[in-house]
Design a protein around this motif. Structure first.
Motif, PDB file in Angstrom:
ATOM      1  N   ILE A 379      -4.774  -1.548   4.895  1.00  0.00           N
ATOM      2  CA  ILE A 379      -5.096  -2.803   5.486  1.00  0.00           C
ATOM      3  C   ILE A 379      -4.657  -2.921   6.743  1.00  0.00           C
ATOM      4  CG2 ILE A 379      -4.671  -5.202   5.390  1.00  0.00           C
ATOM      5  CD1 ILE A 379      -4.291  -5.049   2.077  1.00  0.00           C
ATOM      6  N   GLU A 380      -3.438  -2.352   7.055  1.00  0.00           N
ATOM      7  CA  GLU A 380      -3.168  -2.485   8.541  1.00  0.00           C
ATOM      8  C   GLU A 380      -3.893  -1.673   9.544  1.00  0.00           C
ATOM      9  OE1 GLU A 380       0.867  -1.536  11.203  1.00  0.00           O
ATOM     10  OE2 GLU A 380       1.086  -1.313   9.047  1.00  0.00           O
ATOM     11  N   GLN A 384      -7.129  -2.919  12.499  1.00  0.00           N
ATOM     12  CA  GLN A 384      -6.685  -2.332  13.806  1.00  0.00           C
ATOM     13  C   GLN A 384      -8.132  -1.859  14.481  1.00  0.00           C
ATOM     14  OE1 GLN A 384      -3.618   0.011  13.905  1.00  0.00           O
ATOM     15  NE2 GLN A 384      -2.188  -1.228  13.774  1.00  0.00           N
ATOM     16  N   ALA A 385      -9.111  -1.622  13.490  1.00  0.00           N
ATOM     17  CA  ALA A 385     -10.428  -1.115  13.960  1.00  0.00           C
ATOM     18  C   ALA A 385     -11.244  -2.138  14.936  1.00  0.00           C
ATOM     19  CB  ALA A 385     -11.373  -0.887  12.718  1.00  0.00           C
ATOM     20  N   GLU A 386     -11.581  -1.353  16.120  1.00  0.00           N
ATOM     21  CA  GLU A 386     -12.215  -2.249  17.046  1.00  0.00           C
ATOM     22  C   GLU A 386     -13.829  -1.503  17.497  1.00  0.00           C
ATOM     23  OE1 GLU A 386      -9.694  -2.461  20.344  1.00  0.00           O
ATOM     24  OE2 GLU A 386      -8.736  -4.210  19.540  1.00  0.00           O
ATOM     25  N   THR A 387     -14.589  -2.578  17.752  1.00  0.00           N
ATOM     26  CA  THR A 387     -15.928  -1.998  18.428  1.00  0.00           C
ATOM     27  C   THR A 387     -15.835  -1.387  19.723  1.00  0.00           C
ATOM     28  OG1 THR A 387     -16.585  -4.078  19.437  1.00  0.00           O
ATOM     29  CG2 THR A 387     -17.027  -3.901  17.072  1.00  0.00           C
ATOM     30  N   PRO A 388     -16.745  -0.507  20.057  1.00  0.00           N
ATOM     31  CA  PRO A 388     -16.783  -0.025  21.467  1.00  0.00           C
ATOM     32  C   PRO A 388     -16.153  -1.081  22.458  1.00  0.00           C
ATOM     33  CG  PRO A 388     -18.390   1.025  20.346  1.00  0.00           C
ATOM     34  CD  PRO A 388     -17.971  -0.047  19.398  1.00  0.00           C
ATOM     35  N   SER A 396     -11.870  -9.888   8.228  1.00  0.00           N
ATOM     36  CA  SER A 396     -10.539  -9.961   7.452  1.00  0.00           C
ATOM     37  C   SER A 396     -10.618  -8.741   6.686  1.00  0.00           C
ATOM     38  CB  SER A 396     -10.541 -11.149   6.351  1.00  0.00           C
ATOM     39  OG  SER A 396     -11.792 -11.155   5.671  1.00  0.00           O
ATOM     40  N   VAL A 397      -9.672  -8.115   6.220  1.00  0.00           N
ATOM     41  CA  VAL A 397      -9.268  -7.089   5.104  1.00  0.00           C
ATOM     42  C   VAL A 397      -8.341  -7.386   4.434  1.00  0.00           C
ATOM     43  CG1 VAL A 397      -8.738  -4.748   5.376  1.00  0.00           C
ATOM     44  CG2 VAL A 397      -9.501  -5.441   7.314  1.00  0.00           C
ATOM     45  N   VAL A 413     -13.414  -2.969  -5.582  1.00  0.00           N
ATOM     46  CA  VAL A 413     -12.633  -2.063  -4.673  1.00  0.00           C
ATOM     47  C   VAL A 413     -11.381  -2.458  -4.478  1.00  0.00           C
ATOM     48  CG1 VAL A 413     -14.814  -1.444  -3.228  1.00  0.00           C
ATOM     49  CG2 VAL A 413     -13.468  -3.513  -3.077  1.00  0.00           C
ATOM     50  N   ASP A 414     -10.271  -1.722  -4.102  1.00  0.00           N
ATOM     51  CA  ASP A 414      -9.012  -2.158  -3.901  1.00  0.00           C
ATOM     52  C   ASP A 414      -8.938  -2.970  -2.608  1.00  0.00           C
ATOM     53  OD1 ASP A 414      -7.475  -0.623  -6.230  1.00  0.00           O
ATOM     54  OD2 ASP A 414      -8.825   0.948  -5.111  1.00  0.00           O
ATOM     55  N   ILE A 415      -9.622  -2.759  -1.629  1.00  0.00           N
ATOM     56  CA  ILE A 415      -9.589  -3.581  -0.565  1.00  0.00           C
ATOM     57  C   ILE A 415     -10.776  -4.142   0.059  1.00  0.00           C
ATOM     58  CG2 ILE A 415      -9.005  -3.575   1.886  1.00  0.00           C
ATOM     59  CD1 ILE A 415      -6.898  -0.995   1.040  1.00  0.00           C
ATOM     60  N   LEU A 416     -11.016  -5.361   0.167  1.00  0.00           N
ATOM     61  CA  LEU A 416     -12.243  -5.628   0.746  1.00  0.00           C
ATOM     62  C   LEU A 416     -12.406  -5.664   2.472  1.00  0.00           C
ATOM     63  CD1 LEU A 416     -12.923  -8.615  -1.652  1.00  0.00           C
ATOM     64  CD2 LEU A 416     -14.507  -6.895  -1.074  1.00  0.00           C
ATOM     65  N   THR A 417     -13.434  -5.218   3.036  1.00  0.00           N
ATOM     66  CA  THR A 417     -13.405  -5.243   4.412  1.00  0.00           C
ATOM     67  C   THR A 417     -14.864  -6.056   4.752  1.00  0.00           C
ATOM     68  OG1 THR A 417     -14.895  -3.132   3.988  1.00  0.00           O
ATOM     69  CG2 THR A 417     -12.451  -2.928   4.515  1.00  0.00           C
TER      70      THR A 417
END
Length: 530
Positions: A379-380, A384-388, A396-397, A413-417
């Protein structure tokens, strides 16, 4: 609305319909029947997570979240294997089954994930994810419909889309006359399909909506329903962002390991399907030689994704795809290596990441004692994922329990993105970088629509904050049938609530496999499978 007809409530489903798509057409007076219906009580309808057809329609017609009804995606997973979902995956009562218990008859046409149908008082012709000649209820009803209206086609292509839309209306009117139902539910799928097949083509979209509007007018005239609801499962619109390659991102952060050995999760469907669209079955090349060559280059890190990228720059990708055998492409393509990966995105339309949990997955490597710590680290990392452009990829994650609650939630799924503004296309593919060109310029948005008019509908009450889960209890209220206490939605204020009650436990049939490659190919063609 009619006062004396037997059809008390008609529910019209329009896949992907939303106000940004309808309003420009209203301004040009193209859709008089829809515009009239939306002049009553109407507004946006918030979809669920994930806002895709196969999961959202069961949520609408059961009034429950996927953690209760059990359909999270177009696919259902057993370990690393998958199968296209069907009606046996829906583990809750449907609207027409609640009404059947209370002595009401229904006619249901083209509603997704209803094949094979369960018996009830009335008739049902299944919709999306069913085969082209589906099992219906009663079993002989499809041949009767085909004879009465001159044929029936479930899917069709762009050229036959208007005929398919007409068939929905003709079939419903025939069944309504024959069965005299109290409740009717007819769904139109091509309003979504056209946006995937011809994204941004407003002329094509207007033709489809015009055909749907014409059928709605004929349905209202012929059936004279006392009450009408118009609903969609989600919205649709342009995507401004790029494709975010989730597994590539996870690989760069150490969660995903890859292989070229052909035993992991395939990520070469896009290249393969490009070849199939050319109709290439065999070539003049020696297949075994090509496969040995591509396998050798793969060992040096030159995979088919990278080859495709290089070829596209020099304009040779189309030529090569016409002549390279499918097996060669798959041999050279990187795949998620399950036995060595801690987590991965299995299906982009699940909107989430699965953890390769020991004891749950066939080759699970994450001990149960480390499950929560690994989930927190993922999740952490994903947050932190960012677009160009430096903006967050995800709004939210979260852990699945934030959206999925119920006995089926452990299948999710275990984590929703959840992409920011649903403007970022997620992909399971691996590639040379985290971002790629958008795979589709249009795709799903979370805001659909709802409208209602009729004898028991208070059209003066604003429809604010309506949710997909609210549709089922609101439709039941038009029959003075209490909602199930297990439903996640509430009766909308436009109709008088019939209260809630606890219904007997529902005992669904065992899940069955779909076993239909044509359905899988159709999902790939629309971009739902990679």
């Amino acid at each position: 609305m009619g006062d004396n007809g037997s059809l008390r409530t008609l529910l019209i489903g329009i896949d992907a319909a939303c106000l940004p798509v309808l309003k420009p057409q209203f301004k040009q007076n193209r859709l008089p029947h829809l515009q009239r219906l939306l002049s009553g009580a109407s507004g946006s309808l918030e979809s669920q997570i994930p806002p895709w057809t196969a999961s959202a329609w069961p949520s609408l017609y059961t009034g429950t979240n996927p953690g209760k009804h059990g359909v999270f995606d177009f696919l259902s997973f057993d370990g690393y294997e998958w199968n296209v979902v069907n009606g046996t995956h829906v583990r809750r009562r449907t609207l027409w089954e609640y009404l059947d218990r209370c002595g009401y008859r229904s006619v249901v046409v083209n509603v997704p994930v209803t094949h094979p149908p369960r018996p009830f008082d009335g008739a049902l012709i299944p919709g999306y994810t069913a085969p082209e000649a589906p099992k219906c209820h009663p079993p002989e009803i499809l041949s009767d419909v085909e004879e009465a209206i001159g044929g029936y086609q479930l899917y069709g292509d762009v050229e036959s889309a208007k005929d398919c839309i007409r068939m929905r209306g003709d079939a419903f009117r025939y069944l309504a006359e024959r069965f005299e139902p109290d409740f009717g539910f007819v769904q139109f799928q091509w309003t979504d399909t056209i946006c995937h097949k011809k994204p941004g083509d407003w002329a094509a979209l207007e033709r489809i909506y015009g055909a749907v509007d014409e059928q709605i007018g004929e349905l209202l005239d012929a059936c004279e329903p006392q009450n009408v609801f118009v609903v969609s499962d989600h919205g649709i619109g342009p995507y401004e962002g790029r494709s975010f390659l989730v597994n590539e991102y996870l690989r760069e952060h150490g969660f995903v390991q890859t292989t070229n050995g052909g035993t992991g999760m395939p990520s070469w469907a896009g290249v393969r399907d490009a070849q199939l669209k050319h109709g290439t079955e065999a070539t003049q090349f020696d297949s075994s030689f090509i496969e040995r060559l591509t396998a050798s280059t793969a060992k040096m890190g030159l995979t088919s994704q990278r080859i495709e990228s290089i070829l596209s720059v020099i304009g040779l990708d189309d030529l090569v795809l016409r002549h390279v055998p499918m097996r060669a492409i798959s041999t050279a393509t990187e795949q998620v290596d399950f036995p060595r990966s801690m987590a991965y995105m299995r299906s982009r339309t699940e909107l989430g990441v699965r953890i390769n949990l020991e004891g749950r997955e066939p080759d699970g490597i994450v001990p149960e004692s480390e499950y929560e710590s690994v989930r927190s680290a993922l999740i952490e990392c994903l947050e932190q994922a960012e677009t160009p452009a430096g903006k967050p990829v995800f709004e939210s994650v979260v852990r699945r329990g934030q959206y999925f609650k119920g006995p089926e939630a452990n299948r999710a799924v275990d984590i929703l993105t959840i992409p920011t503004d649903f403007d970022q296309f997620l992909s399971t593919r691996l590639g040379a970088g985290q971002f790629d060109a958008p795979e589709e310029p249009w795709n799903h948005k979370r805001a659909g629509l709802i409208a209602a008019r009729g004898a028991v509908v208070d059209e003066t009450v604003p429809l604010n904050n309506a949710h997909l889960f609210d549709v089922a209890p609101s439709v039941l209220a038009t029959f003075d049938v209490p909602a199930d206490v297990e439903m996640d939605g509430q009766t909308l204020p436009i109709v008088e609530s019939a209260g809630e009650r606890k219904y007997p436990l529902f005992d669904p049939d065992a899940r069955r496999k779909t076993h239909n490659e044509t359905i899988e190919d159709r999902l790939k063609d629309l971009g739902y499978l990679e």
